[in-house]
Scaffold this active site. Structure first.
Site, PDB file in Angstrom:
ATOM      1  N   HIS A 107       0.883  -1.135  -0.117  1.00 20.50           N
ATOM      2  CA  HIS A 107       0.056   0.078  -0.044  1.00 20.50           C
ATOM      3  C   HIS A 107       0.738   1.300   0.150  1.00 20.50           C
ATOM      4  O   HIS A 107       1.543   1.362   1.065  1.00 20.50           O
ATOM      5  CB  HIS A 107      -1.010  -0.240   1.315  1.00 20.50           C
TER       6      HIS A 107
ATOM      7  N   GLU B  42       3.231   0.525   3.311  1.00 22.83           N
ATOM      8  CA  GLU B  42       2.635  -0.449   4.100  1.00 22.83           C
ATOM      9  C   GLU B  42       2.704  -1.747   3.589  1.00 22.83           C
ATOM     10  O   GLU B  42       2.144  -2.151   2.550  1.00 22.83           O
ATOM     11  CB  GLU B  42       1.147  -0.093   4.592  1.00 22.83           C
TER      12      GLU B  42
ATOM     13  N   ASN C 104      -4.973   4.346   6.522  1.00 25.88           N
ATOM     14  CA  ASN C 104      -6.298   4.737   6.271  1.00 25.88           C
ATOM     15  C   ASN C 104      -7.530   4.557   7.343  1.00 25.88           C
ATOM     16  O   ASN C 104      -8.525   5.222   7.284  1.00 25.88           O
ATOM     17  CB  ASN C 104      -6.779   3.927   5.000  1.00 25.88           C
TER      18      ASN C 104
END
Ligand code: 3HC
Ligand code: NAD
Length: 305
Positions: free
Chosen positions: A161, A173, A211
């Site tokens: 990510h 990530e 997120n």
């Protein structure tokens, strides 16, 4: 960017397990991921839906590389130009998903945030790619375990990510599922470091780390505008000057793309209907319906030219 898939041997990455990288989707994120991989010496192929989309990716990458080149070679425009051309020569474009993964050590998927569309893609990829190829998704919010469920290589599947804009944001990530093998995780981690990112290890939980915290914050800022608590401009000024963020939440929501944020919130609302943090927002519905996706479409909370 050349439109013919053609690989050349890279000597600079010979020690690295991952040399050949295929990026599926050359939008906001895919083009950035392609750029940083090529800058690290990888041979990169971008797969897009048509040649116009490939051209758009190429233009975006060239612009971003020009900014990097200008900084690296301040006093020598010729060297800056050569830098841009050298990196671009490592990036090929293709509209043929199957042939584009034939030589791939790693495939990074960066297409629309929709489980069914990702499943259709990974079914095709699983049949076309060699056994050794590692698959990764750049999903913002979907379960990596669920995405990988349609493949026969769950041990060679994980999450990578990235953050927008990829060339500037230092974090990556690296997500492992219950099925991701140590070998796969280590290969993804080492690749992340090789392309210059600081990696953190995440479990396959909704939104991973960033997120899970960021999306409810963006959503609450949008709801503040809906309620008329403050204007978008004032909320942005407040969070920049009062909390030290580089962008305010509405500017950032424009930057991320309202389609992406809506997909994330809708998906989480469906999965966790009792969590008020994931309630849909009227403004996002309206923006997406009107094609106002933020910076990438030219308009969102602000106008861009
Ligand atoms: C939802 C998803 O799943 C997850 C996400 O991605 S969430 C979003 C995460 N991203 C963020 O939070 C971004 C927050 N914003 C920022 O960090 C900064 O505003 C920013 C780096 C985007 C831009 O910085 P800012 O100072 O505002 O603007 P600007 O002066 O244009 O750019 C600063 C530097 O970055 C460079 N830069 C910006 N974008 C670039 C790009 N795409 N390519 C290359 N260089 C770039 C500029 O050249 C400039 O370099 P310099 O300072 O050495 O001259
Ligand atoms: N926007 C962000 O800030 C951000 C940050 C991190 C992760 N993500 C995630 O990255 C993914 C992509 O997001 P984006 O913002 O780059 O979206 P985007 O809309 O900018 O780009 C997606 C691209 O994928 C292409 N595409 C769609 N289906 C395809 C297919 N089958 N084959 C090849 N190409 C295909 C589209 O033509 C488009 O260019 C999403 O899963 C999103 O959640 C987004």
């Amino acid at each position: 960017m050349s439109f013919i898939v053609k690989r050349c041997l890279s000597t600079s990455t010979a020690k690295n397990a991952i040399n050949n990288v295929t990026i599926i989707g050359g939008g906001l994120m895919g083009s950035g991921i392609a750029q940083v991989a090529a800058q690290a010496g990888n041979n990169v192929t971008i797969v897009e839906v048509n040649s116009d989309a490939l051209k758009k990716a190429d233009i975006g990458i060239a612009k971003s590389l020009e900014r990097v080149g200008k900084k690296l070679h301040k006093d020598n425009p010729n060297d800056a130009k050569n830098f841009v051309e050298q990196i671009r020569s490592r990036i090929n474009g293709s509209t043929d998903t199957k042939s584009a993964v034939q030589d791939a050590d790693l495939v990074v998927e960066a297409i629309v945030e929709n489980m069914k569309v990702k499943h259709d893609l990974f079914k095709t990829l699983d049949q076309a790619a060699p056994q050794k190829t590692i698959f990764a998704s750049n999903t913002s919010s979907l379960s990596i375990t669920e995405i990988s469920s349609v493949t026969n290589r769950k041990d060679r599947f994980g999450g990578l990510h990235f953050f927008n804009p990829v060339p500037m944001m230092k974090l990556l990530e690296v997500v492992r599922t219950e099925n991701t093998s140590d070998e796969t995780f280590n290969a993804m981690w080492n690749w992340g470091k090789a392309i210059g990112k600081t990696c953190i290890k995440c479990k396959d939980t909704p939104g991973f780390v960033v997120n899970r915290l960021l999306v409810p914050y963006l959503s609450e800022a949008i709801k503040m505008v809906e309620r008329g608590d403050a204007s978008a401009e004032d909320i942005d000024i407040a969070m920049k000057l009062g909390a030290g963020y580089p962008m305010g939440p509405l500017e950032l929501a424009d930057y991320v793309g309202h389609d992406t944020t809506k997909f994330i919130l809708d998906g989480w609302h469906e999965k966790f209907p009792d969590n008020p943090l994931f309630e849909p927002t009227k403004i996002l519905e309206k923006f997406v319906k009107e094609g106002k996706l933020g910076r990438k479409s030219g308009e969102g909370f602000y106008k861009y030219n």
